[in-house]
Motif scaffolding. Sequence first.
Motif, PDB file in Angstrom:
ATOM      1  N   UNK A 103      -9.701 -32.400   2.015  1.00 30.38           N
ATOM      2  CA  UNK A 103     -10.674 -32.666   3.078  1.00 30.38           C
ATOM      3  C   UNK A 103     -10.878 -31.436   3.951  1.00 30.38           C
ATOM      4  N   UNK A 104      -9.771 -30.781   4.320  1.00 32.93           N
ATOM      5  CA  UNK A 104      -9.873 -29.559   5.132  1.00 32.93           C
ATOM      6  C   UNK A 104     -10.591 -28.462   4.350  1.00 32.93           C
ATOM      7  N   UNK A 105     -10.283 -28.369   3.057  1.00 32.19           N
ATOM      8  CA  UNK A 105     -10.931 -27.364   2.218  1.00 32.19           C
ATOM      9  C   UNK A 105     -12.438 -27.597   2.165  1.00 32.19           C
ATOM     10  N   UNK A 106     -12.855 -28.851   2.097  1.00 32.63           N
ATOM     11  CA  UNK A 106     -14.285 -29.169   2.077  1.00 32.63           C
ATOM     12  C   UNK A 106     -14.938 -28.917   3.436  1.00 32.63           C
ATOM     13  N   UNK A 107     -14.197 -29.159   4.519  1.00 26.48           N
ATOM     14  CA  UNK A 107     -14.751 -28.968   5.860  1.00 26.48           C
ATOM     15  C   UNK A 107     -15.068 -27.513   6.147  1.00 26.48           C
ATOM     16  N   UNK A 108     -14.374 -26.598   5.464  1.00 25.70           N
ATOM     17  CA  UNK A 108     -14.640 -25.171   5.663  1.00 25.70           C
ATOM     18  C   UNK A 108     -16.093 -24.843   5.320  1.00 25.70           C
ATOM     19  N   UNK A 109     -16.646 -25.544   4.322  1.00 22.94           N
ATOM     20  CA  UNK A 109     -18.013 -25.272   3.879  1.00 22.94           C
ATOM     21  C   UNK A 109     -19.069 -25.993   4.707  1.00 22.94           C
ATOM     22  N   UNK A 111     -20.346 -25.493   7.726  1.00 19.44           N
ATOM     23  CA  UNK A 111     -21.410 -24.658   8.306  1.00 19.44           C
ATOM     24  C   UNK A 111     -22.455 -24.207   7.294  1.00 19.44           C
ATOM     25  N   UNK A 112     -22.085 -24.134   5.997  1.00 20.72           N
ATOM     26  CA  UNK A 112     -23.074 -23.790   4.976  1.00 20.72           C
ATOM     27  C   UNK A 112     -24.096 -24.912   4.795  1.00 20.72           C
ATOM     28  N   UNK A 113     -23.617 -26.163   4.832  1.00 20.01           N
ATOM     29  CA  UNK A 113     -24.486 -27.311   4.567  1.00 20.01           C
ATOM     30  C   UNK A 113     -25.238 -27.783   5.801  1.00 20.01           C
ATOM     31  N   UNK A 114     -24.675 -27.559   6.977  1.00 17.12           N
ATOM     32  CA  UNK A 114     -25.268 -28.066   8.210  1.00 17.12           C
ATOM     33  C   UNK A 114     -26.415 -27.162   8.660  1.00 17.12           C
ATOM     34  N   UNK A 115     -27.591 -27.716   8.935  1.00 18.92           N
ATOM     35  CA  UNK A 115     -28.690 -26.888   9.469  1.00 18.92           C
ATOM     36  C   UNK A 115     -28.255 -26.178  10.748  1.00 18.92           C
ATOM     37  N   UNK A 116     -28.628 -24.927  10.882  1.00 18.18           N
ATOM     38  CA  UNK A 116     -28.158 -24.140  12.020  1.00 18.18           C
ATOM     39  C   UNK A 116     -28.620 -24.714  13.355  1.00 18.18           C
ATOM     40  N   UNK A 117     -29.831 -25.273  13.380  1.00 19.15           N
ATOM     41  CA  UNK A 117     -30.328 -25.866  14.626  1.00 19.15           C
ATOM     42  C   UNK A 117     -29.464 -27.061  15.033  1.00 19.15           C
ATOM     43  N   UNK A 118     -29.053 -27.862  14.042  1.00 21.58           N
ATOM     44  CA  UNK A 118     -28.193 -29.013  14.334  1.00 21.58           C
ATOM     45  C   UNK A 118     -26.856 -28.531  14.898  1.00 21.58           C
ATOM     46  N   UNK A 119     -26.319 -27.476  14.304  1.00 22.46           N
ATOM     47  CA  UNK A 119     -25.056 -26.913  14.791  1.00 22.46           C
ATOM     48  C   UNK A 119     -25.210 -26.427  16.228  1.00 22.46           C
ATOM     49  N   UNK A 155     -21.053 -18.233  16.703  1.00 21.32           N
ATOM     50  CA  UNK A 155     -20.942 -17.277  15.606  1.00 21.32           C
ATOM     51  C   UNK A 155     -19.623 -17.446  14.852  1.00 21.32           C
ATOM     52  N   UNK A 156     -18.568 -17.860  15.549  1.00 18.57           N
ATOM     53  CA  UNK A 156     -17.307 -18.169  14.867  1.00 18.57           C
ATOM     54  C   UNK A 156     -17.516 -19.354  13.928  1.00 18.57           C
ATOM     55  N   UNK A 157     -18.257 -20.350  14.403  1.00 17.99           N
ATOM     56  CA  UNK A 157     -18.510 -21.545  13.606  1.00 17.99           C
ATOM     57  C   UNK A 157     -19.244 -21.215  12.315  1.00 17.99           C
ATOM     58  N   UNK A 158     -20.291 -20.405  12.401  1.00 15.74           N
ATOM     59  CA  UNK A 158     -21.106 -20.139  11.204  1.00 15.74           C
ATOM     60  C   UNK A 158     -20.512 -19.030  10.328  1.00 15.74           C
ATOM     61  N   UNK A 159     -19.589 -18.229  10.871  1.00 17.41           N
ATOM     62  CA  UNK A 159     -19.047 -17.107  10.113  1.00 17.41           C
ATOM     63  C   UNK A 159     -17.731 -17.369   9.413  1.00 17.41           C
ATOM     64  N   UNK A 160     -17.000 -18.414   9.832  1.00 22.07           N
ATOM     65  CA  UNK A 160     -15.679 -18.689   9.253  1.00 22.07           C
ATOM     66  C   UNK A 160     -15.702 -18.881   7.741  1.00 22.07           C
ATOM     67  N   UNK A 161     -16.651 -19.631   7.169  1.00 25.54           N
ATOM     68  CA  UNK A 161     -16.627 -19.826   5.714  1.00 25.54           C
ATOM     69  C   UNK A 161     -16.724 -18.530   4.916  1.00 25.54           C
ATOM     70  N   UNK A 162     -17.405 -17.519   5.453  1.00 27.89           N
ATOM     71  CA  UNK A 162     -17.544 -16.267   4.721  1.00 27.89           C
ATOM     72  C   UNK A 162     -16.185 -15.598   4.512  1.00 27.89           C
ATOM     73  N   UNK A 163     -15.341 -15.650   5.529  1.00 24.35           N
ATOM     74  CA  UNK A 163     -14.016 -15.044   5.413  1.00 24.35           C
ATOM     75  C   UNK A 163     -13.129 -15.870   4.484  1.00 24.35           C
ATOM     76  N   UNK A 164     -13.113 -17.195   4.695  1.00 20.23           N
ATOM     77  CA  UNK A 164     -12.233 -18.063   3.907  1.00 20.23           C
ATOM     78  C   UNK A 164     -12.586 -18.002   2.432  1.00 20.23           C
TER      79      UNK A 164
END
Length: 285
Positions: A103-109, A111-119, A155-164
């Motif tokens: 579940x945690x592994x899926x949650x990392x992604x 920000x990729x699936x969530x529209x940026x405006x919604x975030x 920016x931390x929210x939308x950038x974390x998946x890139x590092x992980x």
Amino acid sequence: MTSTTASTRWRLKEPSIIPGFGLTLGFSLAYLGLIILIPLAGLIFRASSLSASEFLSILTDERTLAALKISFGTALIAALINVVFGVLICWVLVRYDFPGRRLIDAMVDLPFALPTAVAGIALSALYAPKGWIGAWFTPFDIRIAYTPIGITIALIFIGLPFVVRTVQPVMEEIDREVEEAAATLGANRFQTVFKVLLPSLLPAIMTGFALAFARGVGEYGSVVFIAGNIPYVSEIAPLLIVIRLEEFNYAGATAIATIMLVISFAMLLIINLIQSWSRGRYGHG
């Protein structure tokens, strides 16, 4: 001479190991040109219509400098934070097996699936002065939303998946026996992490940092709501470009975009040079 020339021609006409290399290379170059090179060339061409004094005037404008400082400064801070916590998350996901790991592994992604405006709307609701989280800081006169702090959080929210997602596959390839061998040779945990594991991960970490930083610099949707868009305080450069376009000041918009392009390219070039150095030094890649 004739036999040598014939032999050379025969080698040049040998079929490629990859079928259809010439055709796929042509499509790749055409796609690269249409999607990236031509728009960038148009941007530079439009900016070149400005005189040197006009371009310098836009560059040295206080509002432009403040917006660039906020965009690049918050993106840099967010990318550095993501490197630290992204590597820690990778370590937990790769090295430990526990309930809820998938579940945690899926949650990392997410920000990729969530529209940026919604975030952006969600983060604004959470960190606003009367939000669930922001309300806890209001008594201490600390504002998160509508300040550079809020921009950094977005920016931390939308950038974390890139590092992980960049570091995780590389970490999975490191055998646990490497750690055991280091411990057998007398290395403590600190030495194992910083002298054995991190050098192997450094190129991937730099790649994740570069991706998170590049995404943060150009981010608009998730930031525009939580930023507050106050000139000289929390106005980001992409928003300033949109404002100039709405004012029909196309030259000014393209000038700011060109400045962002040059700075971003220079910083990414430096990061790539550091990557190449680390790969050569530690023998990876």
